[in-house]
Design a protein around this motif. Sequence first.
Motif, PDB file in Angstrom:
ATOM      1  N   MET A   1       5.967 -27.093 -73.460  1.00 20.87           N
ATOM      2  CA  MET A   1       5.843 -26.481 -71.867  1.00 20.87           C
ATOM      3  C   MET A   1       6.465 -25.176 -71.892  1.00 20.87           C
ATOM      4  SD  MET A   1       7.577 -28.229 -68.634  1.00 20.87           S
ATOM      5  CE  MET A   1       6.461 -28.086 -67.148  1.00 20.87           C
ATOM      6  N   SER A   2       5.825 -24.278 -71.722  1.00 20.22           N
ATOM      7  CA  SER A   2       6.363 -23.050 -71.667  1.00 20.22           C
ATOM      8  C   SER A   2       6.732 -22.250 -70.235  1.00 20.22           C
ATOM      9  CB  SER A   2       5.364 -21.942 -72.250  1.00 20.22           C
ATOM     10  OG  SER A   2       4.070 -21.767 -71.611  1.00 20.22           O
ATOM     11  N   GLY A   3       7.339 -21.352 -70.139  1.00 21.33           N
ATOM     12  CA  GLY A   3       7.704 -21.023 -68.670  1.00 21.33           C
ATOM     13  C   GLY A   3       6.742 -19.800 -67.994  1.00 21.33           C
ATOM     14  N   PRO A   4       6.967 -19.253 -66.981  1.00 29.02           N
ATOM     15  CA  PRO A   4       5.991 -18.365 -66.260  1.00 29.02           C
ATOM     16  C   PRO A   4       5.842 -17.259 -67.602  1.00 29.02           C
ATOM     17  CG  PRO A   4       7.858 -18.484 -65.280  1.00 29.02           C
ATOM     18  CD  PRO A   4       8.178 -19.458 -66.306  1.00 29.02           C
ATOM     19  N   GLN A   5       4.742 -16.712 -67.462  1.00 29.80           N
ATOM     20  CA  GLN A   5       4.278 -15.664 -68.439  1.00 29.80           C
ATOM     21  C   GLN A   5       4.893 -14.017 -67.258  1.00 29.80           C
ATOM     22  OE1 GLN A   5       3.152 -15.187 -71.267  1.00 29.80           O
ATOM     23  NE2 GLN A   5       3.139 -17.576 -71.691  1.00 29.80           N
ATOM     24  N   VAL A   6       5.376 -13.202 -68.259  1.00 33.88           N
ATOM     25  CA  VAL A   6       5.843 -11.947 -67.710  1.00 33.88           C
ATOM     26  C   VAL A   6       4.670 -11.118 -68.048  1.00 33.88           C
ATOM     27  CG1 VAL A   6       7.113  -9.923 -68.112  1.00 33.88           C
ATOM     28  CG2 VAL A   6       8.149 -12.215 -68.528  1.00 33.88           C
ATOM     29  N   ARG A   7       4.097 -10.656 -66.572  1.00 29.16           N
ATOM     30  CA  ARG A   7       2.840  -9.559 -66.511  1.00 29.16           C
ATOM     31  C   ARG A   7       3.494  -8.209 -66.666  1.00 29.16           C
ATOM     32  NH1 ARG A   7       0.045  -8.569 -61.017  1.00 29.16           N
ATOM     33  NH2 ARG A   7       0.013  -6.237 -61.558  1.00 29.16           N
ATOM     34  N   VAL A   8       2.911  -7.614 -67.898  1.00 29.13           N
ATOM     35  CA  VAL A   8       3.307  -6.387 -68.130  1.00 29.13           C
ATOM     36  C   VAL A   8       2.298  -5.367 -67.894  1.00 29.13           C
ATOM     37  CG1 VAL A   8       3.944  -4.800 -70.047  1.00 29.13           C
ATOM     38  CG2 VAL A   8       4.542  -7.437 -70.072  1.00 29.13           C
ATOM     39  N   ARG A   9       2.501  -4.329 -67.349  1.00 27.10           N
ATOM     40  CA  ARG A   9       1.585  -3.155 -66.834  1.00 27.10           C
ATOM     41  C   ARG A   9       1.828  -2.066 -67.725  1.00 27.10           C
ATOM     42  NH1 ARG A   9       2.592  -2.688 -60.374  1.00 27.10           N
ATOM     43  NH2 ARG A   9       4.003  -4.192 -60.657  1.00 27.10           N
ATOM     44  N   SER A  10       0.457  -1.445 -68.218  1.00 33.00           N
ATOM     45  CA  SER A  10       0.672  -0.395 -69.009  1.00 33.00           C
ATOM     46  C   SER A  10       0.821   0.810 -68.148  1.00 33.00           C
ATOM     47  CB  SER A  10      -0.738  -0.065 -69.717  1.00 33.00           C
ATOM     48  OG  SER A  10      -1.725   0.335 -68.412  1.00 33.00           O
ATOM     49  N   PRO A  11       1.359   1.836 -69.013  1.00 32.56           N
ATOM     50  CA  PRO A  11       1.831   3.112 -68.126  1.00 32.56           C
ATOM     51  C   PRO A  11       0.664   3.858 -67.250  1.00 32.56           C
ATOM     52  CG  PRO A  11       2.779   3.276 -70.087  1.00 32.56           C
ATOM     53  CD  PRO A  11       1.752   1.836 -70.295  1.00 32.56           C
ATOM     54  N   LYS A  12      -0.494   3.560 -67.856  1.00 26.86           N
ATOM     55  CA  LYS A  12      -1.820   3.996 -67.047  1.00 26.86           C
ATOM     56  C   LYS A  12      -2.032   3.170 -65.531  1.00 26.86           C
ATOM     57  CE  LYS A  12      -6.758   4.363 -67.808  1.00 26.86           C
ATOM     58  NZ  LYS A  12      -7.831   4.105 -68.707  1.00 26.86           N
ATOM     59  N   ASP A  13      -1.618   1.998 -65.819  1.00 29.07           N
ATOM     60  CA  ASP A  13      -1.750   1.006 -64.545  1.00 29.07           C
ATOM     61  C   ASP A  13      -0.713   1.360 -63.687  1.00 29.07           C
ATOM     62  OD1 ASP A  13      -3.950  -0.522 -65.553  1.00 29.07           O
ATOM     63  OD2 ASP A  13      -2.541  -2.208 -66.313  1.00 29.07           O
ATOM     64  N   LEU A  14       0.446   1.621 -64.022  1.00 31.99           N
ATOM     65  CA  LEU A  14       1.413   2.201 -63.211  1.00 31.99           C
ATOM     66  C   LEU A  14       1.110   3.588 -62.609  1.00 31.99           C
ATOM     67  CD1 LEU A  14       4.680   1.289 -65.234  1.00 31.99           C
ATOM     68  CD2 LEU A  14       3.857   0.159 -63.290  1.00 31.99           C
ATOM     69  N   ARG A  15       0.613   4.593 -63.328  1.00 31.24           N
ATOM     70  CA  ARG A  15       0.267   5.633 -62.799  1.00 31.24           C
ATOM     71  C   ARG A  15      -0.749   5.662 -61.568  1.00 31.24           C
ATOM     72  NH1 ARG A  15       1.147   7.656 -67.847  1.00 31.24           N
ATOM     73  NH2 ARG A  15      -1.010   7.143 -68.554  1.00 31.24           N
ATOM     74  N   ARG A  16      -1.752   4.782 -62.016  1.00 26.03           N
ATOM     75  CA  ARG A  16      -2.998   4.446 -61.045  1.00 26.03           C
ATOM     76  C   ARG A  16      -2.291   4.178 -59.692  1.00 26.03           C
ATOM     77  NH1 ARG A  16      -6.150   0.441 -63.235  1.00 26.03           N
ATOM     78  NH2 ARG A  16      -5.987   1.514 -65.356  1.00 26.03           N
ATOM     79  N   GLN A  17      -1.281   3.070 -59.633  1.00 24.12           N
ATOM     80  CA  GLN A  17      -0.676   2.602 -58.656  1.00 24.12           C
ATOM     81  C   GLN A  17       0.058   3.197 -57.621  1.00 24.12           C
ATOM     82  OE1 GLN A  17       1.045  -1.344 -60.009  1.00 24.12           O
ATOM     83  NE2 GLN A  17      -1.052  -2.144 -59.756  1.00 24.12           N
ATOM     84  N   ARG A  18       0.533   4.442 -58.214  1.00 27.01           N
ATOM     85  CA  ARG A  18       1.543   5.262 -57.565  1.00 27.01           C
ATOM     86  C   ARG A  18       0.596   6.234 -56.689  1.00 27.01           C
ATOM     87  NH1 ARG A  18       4.197   7.505 -62.934  1.00 27.01           N
ATOM     88  NH2 ARG A  18       5.533   5.880 -63.228  1.00 27.01           N
ATOM     89  N   ARG A  19       1.824   6.349 -55.427  1.00 29.92           N
ATOM     90  CA  ARG A  19       1.145   7.343 -54.220  1.00 29.92           C
ATOM     91  C   ARG A  19       0.434   8.481 -54.983  1.00 29.92           C
ATOM     92  NH1 ARG A  19       5.758   6.291 -51.806  1.00 29.92           N
ATOM     93  NH2 ARG A  19       6.180   8.446 -52.047  1.00 29.92           N
ATOM     94  N   THR A  20      -0.619   9.214 -54.426  1.00 30.57           N
ATOM     95  CA  THR A  20      -0.681  10.528 -54.958  1.00 30.57           C
ATOM     96  C   THR A  20      -0.189  11.646 -54.102  1.00 30.57           C
ATOM     97  OG1 THR A  20      -2.870  10.257 -53.390  1.00 30.57           O
ATOM     98  CG2 THR A  20      -3.021   9.524 -55.584  1.00 30.57           C
TER      99      THR A  20
END
Length: 118
Positions: A1-20
């Motif tokens: 039984m494994s715990g919850p998976q950590v969701r890692v976002r790439s730097p590209k994903d982070l940049r895309r989510q930032r306000r412009t």
Amino acid sequence: MSGPQVRVRSPKDLRRQRRTRSHSCWDHLLIAPLWPKHDVNLGTLLRTCDAVGACLAVPKLPWVPDALARGNTLKRRTCVHWTGHDPVRWLIDQKARDGTTIVGVELAEESVRLADLL
């Protein structure tokens, strides 16, 4: 039984989510370091304010623009309110505005309690 998976976002994903672009002044939350010491880093606090949609209110003192620049890596305009040379007068004016709540925090032993100023 494994715990919850950590969701890692790439730097590209982070940049895309930032306000412009920078947020407009909502005038609902002002962070006000009204007695900054010489050679402080207010730029990091300015970045934090920008991240949560707050504005920074600072006194019009000769070294404050440099303190705002130190640690500020934002490439867009930020929301800074200049309080003038008398922070106590600015606090009194803010207190008189309808709907304004003031929360004071002293961060140093020699700080003056907000209640003693008003």
